[in-house]
Design an enzyme around this catalytic site. Structure first.
Site, mmCIF file in Angstrom:
data_model
loop_
_atom_site.group_PDB
_atom_site.id
_atom_site.type_symbol
_atom_site.label_atom_id
_atom_site.label_comp_id
_atom_site.label_asym_id
_atom_site.label_seq_id
_atom_site.Cartn_x
_atom_site.Cartn_y
_atom_site.Cartn_z
ATOM 1 N N GLY A 14 -6.548 10.902 -33.291
ATOM 2 C CA GLY A 14 -6.825 10.126 -32.639
ATOM 3 C C GLY A 14 -6.425 8.397 -32.356
ATOM 4 N N ASP A 140 -16.109 8.661 -34.309
ATOM 5 C CA ASP A 140 -17.022 9.380 -35.243
ATOM 6 C C ASP A 140 -17.965 9.174 -35.815
ATOM 7 O OD1 ASP A 140 -16.127 11.001 -32.540
ATOM 8 O OD2 ASP A 140 -15.495 12.142 -34.220
ATOM 9 N N GLU A 235 -20.909 15.317 -27.573
ATOM 10 C CA GLU A 235 -19.906 16.174 -27.311
ATOM 11 C C GLU A 235 -20.412 17.734 -28.120
ATOM 12 O OE1 GLU A 235 -15.796 15.497 -27.356
ATOM 13 O OE2 GLU A 235 -16.079 14.562 -29.570
ATOM 14 N N HIS A 284 -12.605 9.292 -23.353
ATOM 15 C CA HIS A 284 -11.605 8.680 -23.879
ATOM 16 C C HIS A 284 -11.315 7.422 -23.596
ATOM 17 C CE1 HIS A 284 -9.956 13.052 -24.690
ATOM 18 N NE2 HIS A 284 -9.143 12.544 -25.633
ATOM 19 N N LEU A 285 -12.458 7.416 -22.869
ATOM 20 C CA LEU A 285 -12.502 5.756 -22.691
ATOM 21 C C LEU A 285 -13.285 4.730 -23.837
ATOM 22 C CD1 LEU A 285 -14.360 5.733 -19.390
ATOM 23 C CD2 LEU A 285 -12.611 4.502 -19.689
ATOM 24 N N ARG A 287 -12.423 5.977 -26.541
ATOM 25 C CA ARG A 287 -11.127 5.203 -27.891
ATOM 26 C C ARG A 287 -10.600 3.566 -28.064
ATOM 27 N NH1 ARG A 287 -9.562 10.968 -29.181
ATOM 28 N NH2 ARG A 287 -7.003 10.408 -28.414
#
Ligand code: F6P
Length: 360
Positions: A14, A140, A235, A284-285, A287
């Site tokens: 990612g 993360d 999450e 995903h905002l 990232r």
């Protein structure tokens, strides 16, 4: 060992803010030492065909320091070692093709920028004889052996801003707002953004929660006059006796996709309290966007150190942040593990001391 003349660079897993800053630092530092850099597209896929790479000189990386994403592209697929692929020269085992093309392209070494999955693949290729230096990346922040990964600070900054915005609407409507942040198996983003954003409850994978305990804590706030609350949920958080909430189970070409625990916590709190509740997923905002100055500096230090290790022939290693230094770690020490929030971490203790509940 012959000096490195051609260095491959790839980004895998990612994306995270700061990938381009690392690429820029590697290319600039390598070129001052007369090393030619080859950018490989879409992680190790860039080694499958000759037309999936390009030469990168200082001019190609000028102006990318502040850009999110990666100019090389990335993929977040499963293990390439158990895959056959169709190439322009016939069907091959993925790993054999990568090694074959590494040699055919005249590369002497690789800088692999990625998270736990990509670094594990790098370690396997390193065992098969490819000289590799790894650079740890993930929002993360769960890679062992390094205090920080670049991307984490940018993600925390974004999540904090989002929580700030939720505060005003929560207060206006006297609601409980639940915000789900990333963090698959560790709660670093939730903890940092939760504390920085003034959350009242923070739920992390390291501490299975009891929703009743969370609701009781939020009711306490009512008693002293706070009519709203903010709950930050990683999450990967889960209730005591429960399991992860998934969007999609693991597939042959993709790890399990997490998501949905924020909505479940929101529904549960609506039942356990008399208040209106709403939830939002930052997804995903976290990232995207430009890296913070901290991440730009860390990424630059990582890139320059990676080239230093290449020059010294310290392969099978990963650059790491051991404040205040950037050091080298052996890949075998770090892959296949997850850096969890330790229960004696002072930030966790400080949050608890202030009355923030973790639902335990
Ligand atoms: O590992 C970083 C991460 O952002 C996780 O927090 C998240 O679960 C995952 O990537 C999402 O990946 P994808 O881009 O495959 O949806």
């Amino acid at each position: 060992m012959a000096p490195v003349q051609r260095l491959g660079i790839l980004t895998g897993g990612g994306d995270a803010p700061g990938l381009n800053a690392v690429i820029r630092a590697v290319v600039k530092s390598a070129s001052t030492k007369g090393i030619e850099c080859i950018g490989l597209e879409d992680s190790f896929d860039g080694l499958l065909e000759p037309n999936r790479s390009r030469r990168l000189g200082p001019r190609d990386v000028t102006g990318i320091l502040r850009l999110g994403g990666t100019i090389l592209g990335t993929v977040n697929r499963g293990n390439p070692f158990d895959r056959q692929i169709a190439t322009s020269e016939g069907t091959r085992a993925y790993s054999e093709r990568v090694i074959e093309m590494f040699r055919k392209m005249g590369l002497d070494a690789l800088v692999v920028i990625g998270g736990d999955g990509t670094l594990a693949i790098a370690h396997a290729f390193s065992d098969l004889g490819i000289p590799i230096v790894g650079v740890p990346k993930t929002i993360d922040n769960d890679i062992v052996g390094t205090t920080n990964c670049f991307g984490f600070d940018s993600a925390v900054d974004f999540a904090t801003d989002a929580i700030d915005r939720l505060h005003t609407t929560a207060q206006a409507h006297h609601r409980i707002m639940v915000v789900e942040v990333m963090g698959r198996y560790s709660g670093w983003i939730a903890l940092y953004a939760g504390v920085a954003g003034g959350a009242d409850a923070i739920l992390i994978p390291e501490i299975p929660f009891d929703l009743g305990a969370v609701a009781a804590r939020l009711r306490d706030r009512e008693r002293w006059g706070a009519s709203f609350s903010i709950v930050v949920v990683a999450e990967g958080a889960f209730a005591k006796g429960d399991t992860l909430t998934l969007l999609e189970p693991e597939r042959i070409d993709h790890v399990e996709r997490l998501g949905g625990i924020g909505a479940r916590v929101c529904q549960g709190l609506a039942k356990e309290s008399s208040k209106e509740t709403r939830s939002v997923v930052l997804g995903h905002l976290q990232r995207g966007g430009t890296p913070t100055s901290f991440d730009r500096v860390l990424a630059t230090r990582f890139g320059a150190k990676a080239v230093e290790l290449v020059l010294r022939g310290e392969f099978g290693s990963m650059v790491a942040f051991d404040p205040p230094h950037i050091i080298a770690r052996r890949l075998e020490e770090v892959v296949g593990k997850t850096k969890k929030v330790p229960m004696d971490f002072d930030l966790l203790q400080a949050a608890k001391a202030m009355g923030i509940t973790f639902g335990d």
